[in-house]
Design an enzyme around this catalytic site. Structure first.
Site, PDB file in Angstrom:
ATOM      1  CG  PHE A  16      35.168  61.332  -5.524  1.00 54.26           C
ATOM      2  CD1 PHE A  16      35.871  62.239  -4.749  1.00 54.26           C
ATOM      3  CD2 PHE A  16      35.835  60.212  -6.003  1.00 54.26           C
ATOM      4  CE1 PHE A  16      37.216  62.040  -4.452  1.00 54.26           C
ATOM      5  CE2 PHE A  16      37.161  60.001  -5.706  1.00 54.26           C
ATOM      6  CZ  PHE A  16      37.847  60.919  -4.938  1.00 54.26           C
TER       7      PHE A  16
ATOM      8  CG  ASP B 121      16.771  61.445 -11.912  1.00 56.05           C
ATOM      9  OD1 ASP B 121      17.463  60.743 -12.685  1.00 56.05           O
ATOM     10  OD2 ASP B 121      16.269  60.990 -10.866  1.00 56.05           O
TER      11      ASP B 121
ATOM     12  CB  ALA C 286      25.220  61.592 -14.470  1.00 61.21           C
TER      13      ALA C 286
ATOM     14  CB  THR D  34      33.733  50.905 -14.020  1.00 62.04           C
ATOM     15  OG1 THR D  34      34.427  50.217 -12.975  1.00 62.04           O
ATOM     16  CG2 THR D  34      32.589  50.005 -14.481  1.00 62.04           C
ATOM     17  CG  ASP D  35      38.094  48.633 -12.539  1.00 63.20           C
ATOM     18  OD1 ASP D  35      37.073  49.278 -12.263  1.00 63.20           O
ATOM     19  OD2 ASP D  35      38.849  48.171 -11.665  1.00 63.20           O
TER      20      ASP D  35
ATOM     21  CB  SER E  50      24.048  49.214 -14.929  1.00 58.27           C
ATOM     22  OG  SER E  50      25.023  49.752 -14.053  1.00 58.27           O
TER      23      SER E  50
ATOM     24  NE  ARG F 194      30.710  44.902  -2.302  1.00 60.24           N
ATOM     25  CZ  ARG F 194      31.532  45.940  -2.549  1.00 60.24           C
ATOM     26  NH1 ARG F 194      32.539  45.801  -3.364  1.00 60.24           N
ATOM     27  NH2 ARG F 194      31.324  47.091  -1.957  1.00 60.24           N
TER      28      ARG F 194
ATOM     29  N   GLY G 176      28.928  38.599  -5.680  1.00 64.08           N
ATOM     30  CA  GLY G 176      29.332  39.326  -6.875  1.00 64.08           C
ATOM     31  C   GLY G 176      30.563  40.180  -6.680  1.00 64.08           C
TER      32      GLY G 176
END
Length: 337
Positions: free
Chosen positions: A14, A65, A88, A132-133, A160, A290, A292
């Site tokens: 995206f 990959d 990725a 990421t935030d 991760s 969810r 977490g």
């Protein structure tokens, strides 16, 4: 003069394809796209870029990959890029809870493998490491995380990505790899995966079906919406990355943020208003659904703002244009599960 060569990992994803679209318009550079074309990667996104037929001569695609190292044959095909934009990743929190080891392989091992390749690229000027935030964990009301705050990941996905960042800094210190790290927030735009909030809400409103909204019990023992986020259109994210290719300092990290904070319910209501149909919210207990899940994320964008970057498109215009794009019959296949 030789044109710049850019390697984009996750280019069929995206954000990756929006970044390609932006750079095709703003530069005369050539691009190598690296992707494994799984759940999130789809070359139809690349072919849907308006200038694709004109610019496809500047684009090459390689399947790989990144859980596997970049071997000698692939390295030759990738060439000697001036910039590597590493997008990725596996990115869905729910799937990370189901299979945390997969996310460690994709986001940590995959990053190490592409950085090992990058170490041998003599032309390399910048390696942009997309994070990421969520690595900072939840943000208390009134607080926005700055780039140098400690990481407190709350789920396997954010853990991760924190590991990915750590390896990026280690490669900068150990090998002198020119790594620039970005933290982005909730990105939205056209051609997004149908599981994400915007296309999912559009589909729900069009079909007149209930839209799940995370909620909590209030003092009156009633469910109320939670999940506050800052939202940014992918075009603005791409603009910030282009800015950092020119002005970002290796070894530094930068928060790329939108300046508009909304709950998921507020976003869903705005989408319904643009469509002109009623939203049917279905409140669900976010902790039961969810584990977490963090109620609020927030980043401080002062650092990048002081450097001179600002979003090119307002939130209201970008949300309106995105929803209208999905409503066009020729684009509605992007709403399908």
């Amino acid at each position: 003069m030789t044109k710049k060569l850019v390697l984009i990992t996750g280019a069929a994803g995206f954000i990756g394809h929006h970044l390609l679209d932006y750079l095709l318009q703003k530069t005369d550079w050539n691009f190598v796209l690296l992707d494994r074309l799984d759940l999130s990667g789809n070359l139809d996104r690349v072919r849907d870029i308006p200038s694709y037929e004109v610019d496809k001569g500047r684009i090459r695609f390689e399947w790989h990959d990144l859980k596997a190292p970049v071997n000698e044959s692939l390295a030759k095909r990738l060439g000697n890029p001036h910039y590597i934009l590493h997008l990725a990743a596996s990115s869905h929190v729910d799937r990370s809870i189901e299979d945390p080891a997969l996310f460690a392989m994709d986001n940590v091992v995959g990053t190490v493998n592409i950085m090992n390749f990058a170490r041998n690229c003599s032309n390399l000027e910048k390696f942009v490491n997309f994070s990421t935030d969520e690595v900072f964990g939840p943000a208390p009301e009134g607080h926005a995380h700055k780039e140098d705050e400690p990481h407190r990941p709350s789920n396997p996905y954010s853990a991760s990505k924190s590991g990915q960042e750590a390896f990026g800094y280690a490669f900068f210190i150990t090998y002198g790899l020119p790594v620039v790290t970005t933290h982005t927030m909730n990105n939205f735009g056209i051609r997004q995966h149908p599981e994400k909030l915007l296309p999912k809400t559009i589909r729900s409103v069009l079909n007149g079906t209930p839209m799940p909204i995370f909620a909590k019990l209030n003092k009156k023992k009633r469910l109320e919406a939670v999940g506050s986020r800052y939202w940014i259109n992918c075009w603005n994210t791409s603009s910030a990355v282009y800015f950092l290719l020119k002005h970002g300092k290796p070894g530094e990290s930068y928060n790329i943020i939108g300046f508009d904070e909304f709950t998921n319910l507020e976003i869903a209501e705005r989408i319904a208003k643009i469509i002109g149909k009623k939203l049917i919210p279905k409140f669900v207990d976010f902790h039961a659904v969810r584990p977490g899940h963090d109620r609020r994320y927030a980043l401080d964008g002062t650092k990048l703002k002081k450097m001179g970057w600002k979003p090119e498109i307002s939130f209201d215009k970008s949300l309106h244009d995105t929803v209208k794009w999905y409503l066009d019959p020729k684009n509605q296949h992007w709403l399908n599960d």
